[in-house]
Design a protein around this motif. Sequence first.
Motif, PDB file in Angstrom:
ATOM      1  N   VAL A  15     -21.913 -21.654  -5.380  1.00  0.00           N
ATOM      2  CA  VAL A  15     -23.276 -22.188  -5.380  1.00  0.00           C
ATOM      3  C   VAL A  15     -23.206 -23.528  -6.096  1.00  0.00           C
ATOM      4  N   ALA A  17     -24.890 -27.104  -7.636  1.00  0.00           N
ATOM      5  CA  ALA A  17     -26.115 -27.601  -8.262  1.00  0.00           C
ATOM      6  C   ALA A  17     -25.893 -29.068  -8.607  1.00  0.00           C
ATOM      7  N   ARG A  31     -38.477 -23.724  -9.576  1.00  0.00           N
ATOM      8  CA  ARG A  31     -38.267 -22.695  -8.562  1.00  0.00           C
ATOM      9  C   ARG A  31     -39.565 -21.977  -8.204  1.00  0.00           C
ATOM     10  N   LEU A  37     -37.550 -15.793 -11.337  1.00  0.00           N
ATOM     11  CA  LEU A  37     -37.130 -17.177 -11.618  1.00  0.00           C
ATOM     12  C   LEU A  37     -38.241 -18.182 -11.331  1.00  0.00           C
ATOM     13  N   GLU A  42     -34.553 -25.943 -12.596  1.00  0.00           N
ATOM     14  CA  GLU A  42     -33.121 -25.879 -12.304  1.00  0.00           C
ATOM     15  C   GLU A  42     -32.622 -27.217 -11.791  1.00  0.00           C
ATOM     16  N   LEU A  43     -31.311 -27.352 -11.807  1.00  0.00           N
ATOM     17  CA  LEU A  43     -30.690 -28.421 -11.036  1.00  0.00           C
ATOM     18  C   LEU A  43     -30.746 -27.970  -9.575  1.00  0.00           C
ATOM     19  N   GLY A  45     -30.009 -27.231  -5.687  1.00  0.00           N
ATOM     20  CA  GLY A  45     -28.747 -26.934  -5.000  1.00  0.00           C
ATOM     21  C   GLY A  45     -28.866 -25.648  -4.237  1.00  0.00           C
ATOM     22  N   GLY A  46     -27.730 -25.006  -3.971  1.00  0.00           N
ATOM     23  CA  GLY A  46     -27.761 -23.743  -3.234  1.00  0.00           C
ATOM     24  C   GLY A  46     -26.375 -23.321  -2.806  1.00  0.00           C
ATOM     25  N   LYS A  47     -26.352 -22.301  -1.964  1.00  0.00           N
ATOM     26  CA  LYS A  47     -25.086 -21.670  -1.578  1.00  0.00           C
ATOM     27  C   LYS A  47     -24.323 -22.512  -0.566  1.00  0.00           C
ATOM     28  N   LEU A  82     -21.817 -15.674 -11.124  1.00  0.00           N
ATOM     29  CA  LEU A  82     -23.079 -15.031 -10.737  1.00  0.00           C
ATOM     30  C   LEU A  82     -22.829 -13.547 -10.461  1.00  0.00           C
ATOM     31  N   LEU A  88     -21.304 -20.500  -9.773  1.00  0.00           N
ATOM     32  CA  LEU A  88     -22.247 -21.618  -9.776  1.00  0.00           C
ATOM     33  C   LEU A  88     -21.583 -22.801 -10.468  1.00  0.00           C
ATOM     34  N   VAL A 122     -33.730 -22.246 -15.879  1.00  0.00           N
ATOM     35  CA  VAL A 122     -33.191 -20.932 -15.510  1.00  0.00           C
ATOM     36  C   VAL A 122     -31.989 -20.657 -16.408  1.00  0.00           C
ATOM     37  N   ASN A 124     -29.080 -19.497 -16.011  1.00  0.00           N
ATOM     38  CA  ASN A 124     -27.748 -19.917 -15.557  1.00  0.00           C
ATOM     39  C   ASN A 124     -27.453 -21.376 -15.864  1.00  0.00           C
ATOM     40  N   ASP A 125     -28.482 -22.214 -15.936  1.00  0.00           N
ATOM     41  CA  ASP A 125     -28.271 -23.656 -16.098  1.00  0.00           C
ATOM     42  C   ASP A 125     -28.259 -24.089 -17.567  1.00  0.00           C
ATOM     43  N   TRP A 128     -25.296 -25.837 -19.447  1.00  0.00           N
ATOM     44  CA  TRP A 128     -24.913 -27.211 -19.065  1.00  0.00           C
ATOM     45  C   TRP A 128     -25.608 -28.265 -19.905  1.00  0.00           C
TER      46      TRP A 128
HETATM   47  N1  DCM Z   1     -28.921 -20.879  -9.007  1.00  0.00           N
HETATM   48  C1  DCM Z   1     -29.001 -21.133 -10.372  1.00  0.00           C
HETATM   49  N2  DCM Z   1     -29.105 -22.405 -10.828  1.00  0.00           N
HETATM   50  C2  DCM Z   1     -29.157 -23.441  -9.959  1.00  0.00           C
HETATM   51  C3  DCM Z   1     -29.093 -23.213  -8.560  1.00  0.00           C
HETATM   52  C4  DCM Z   1     -28.966 -21.909  -8.120  1.00  0.00           C
HETATM   53  O1  DCM Z   1     -28.965 -20.183 -11.173  1.00  0.00           O
HETATM   54  N3  DCM Z   1     -29.255 -24.678 -10.437  1.00  0.00           N
HETATM   55  C5  DCM Z   1     -28.761 -19.485  -8.550  1.00  0.00           C
HETATM   56  C6  DCM Z   1     -30.036 -18.810  -8.115  1.00  0.00           C
HETATM   57  C7  DCM Z   1     -29.545 -17.836  -7.085  1.00  0.00           C
HETATM   58  C8  DCM Z   1     -28.338 -18.516  -6.460  1.00  0.00           C
HETATM   59  O2  DCM Z   1     -27.901 -19.462  -7.426  1.00  0.00           O
HETATM   60  O3  DCM Z   1     -29.074 -16.664  -7.731  1.00  0.00           O
HETATM   61  C9  DCM Z   1     -28.613 -19.168  -5.121  1.00  0.00           C
HETATM   62  O4  DCM Z   1     -29.619 -20.147  -5.271  1.00  0.00           O
HETATM   63  P1  DCM Z   1     -30.839 -20.255  -4.251  1.00  0.00           P
HETATM   64  O5  DCM Z   1     -31.670 -19.006  -4.417  1.00  0.00           O
HETATM   65  O6  DCM Z   1     -31.566 -21.482  -4.688  1.00  0.00           O
HETATM   66  O7  DCM Z   1     -30.242 -20.376  -2.893  1.00  0.00           O
END
Ligand code: DCM
Length: 139
Positions: A15, A17, A31, A37, A42-43, A45-47, A82, A88, A122, A124-125, A128
């Motif tokens: 994934v 970003a 988001r 979420l 978030e930054l 992006g996507g898969k 993830l 990611l 979020v 996950n970010d 960073w």
């Molecule tokens: N994701 C994230 N942080 C980001 C972009 C994506 O945590 N900056 C995570 C959210 C989802 C997965 O990656 O679990 C896929 O993103 P999306 O739902 O936007 O396709």
Amino acid sequence: MPEERARPVENTGEVVAAAIIVDGRLLLAQRTRPPELAGLWELPGGKAEAGESAEDALRRELREELGVEVSGGDRIGDDVPLPDGRVLRAYRVQLVSGTPAALDHAELRWVDERELGEIDLVGNDRGWVPDLRLHLNGR
Ligand code: DCM
């Protein structure tokens, strides 16, 4: 003994970003989904799709989500594993053309270093942030 269940298929892709920085400000996107979420930043992006490079995935995702063309893709920060088995990764990209629009997000914001520390990212970010601060300061 119960028969062993088929293991869930682990996704293996990446994934991506994007860290887009213009005039000392970083672009963040709010988001809309999933519910847990929604409202967090978030930054964008996507898969990545099967066989797609990270740079191609960034270009496609940012075209779809923001309506812009970008180039580049130097890594920023650490890999974030993830729960679905994907990883990611954040990349610094340059805006080539277009003005970012929230085509797939609730809202966009350009944040400076101070605002980056205050906004609800979020989970996950969040790791960073120190690296993003360096980029906001230095480049
Ligand atoms: N994701 C994230 N942080 C980001 C972009 C994506 O945590 N900056 C995570 C959210 C989802 C997965 O990656 O679990 C896929 O993103 P999306 O739902 O936007 O396709």
